[in-house]
Design an enzyme around this catalytic site. Sequence first.
Site, PDB file in Angstrom:
ATOM      1  CG  ASP A 287      18.577  16.262  21.678  1.00  0.00           C
ATOM      2  OD1 ASP A 287      17.608  15.871  20.262  1.00  0.00           O
ATOM      3  OD2 ASP A 287      18.279  16.589  22.632  1.00  0.00           O
TER       4      ASP A 287
ATOM      5  CG  HIS B 192      22.089  18.516  20.714  1.00  0.00           C
ATOM      6  ND1 HIS B 192      21.041  19.449  20.792  1.00  0.00           N
ATOM      7  CD2 HIS B 192      23.091  18.202  21.276  1.00  0.00           C
ATOM      8  CE1 HIS B 192      20.195  19.454  21.769  1.00  0.00           C
ATOM      9  NE2 HIS B 192      22.341  19.468  22.511  1.00  0.00           N
TER      10      HIS B 192
END
Length: 200
Positions: free
Chosen positions: A143, A107
């Site tokens: 995430d 990410h």
Amino acid sequence: MKRVAVLASGRGSNLQALLDAAGRQLPAEIAVVISDRPQAMALARAARVGVPASFCDPRGLRREEHDSRIAKICEEHRVDAIALAGYMRILSPVLVDRFPGRILNVHPSLLPSFPGLEAQRQALEHGVKVTGATVHLVDVGLDTGPIVLQEAVPVHEADTVATLSERILAAEHRIYPRALALLLGGAVRIESRRTHLAGE
Ligand code: GRF
């Protein structure tokens, strides 16, 4: 040799970093690349180096059905781990529970700051001076899984989303093969939210 499936929806530069590291810094083979988009450049990158490339069509399927097809492909290819690389879908328990502690994602921020889409734009708009890249284990959240590796990246005065994204991407390409190698080598021990890394 450990075997890895890479799931990617787009450009595939992180896939490329893993392909380039495979058999070198990353003691593993990319066994299959799976995409939810037929035009994904990631599929072409795989095909170019003779790695099986599979388009898994999500249209008309419930998330669980799509994920169960992906899990089946991964099992057919006997993979030890799954690496998400620009894969634009949240995984359902059908897939996450089939590969517990064996799915990674990359990410473009220092999580838990700026999860979700356009993390680089979020960082610029918030005005942070430092952002970065994170590789984390995947759970069913967005995430949210335990963090394996992070690299900090400075934000420059003149940065645009494009220039910042490029600097973060270079960090992603450095930490992703390392994090995957640690996971496959059994060096990642998870204790609630924290990971302990042997040899780091
Ligand atoms: C990367 O910035 C990754 O962190 C994010 O999506 C982007 C994918 O880029 N999840 P690429 O397809 O690997 O080039």
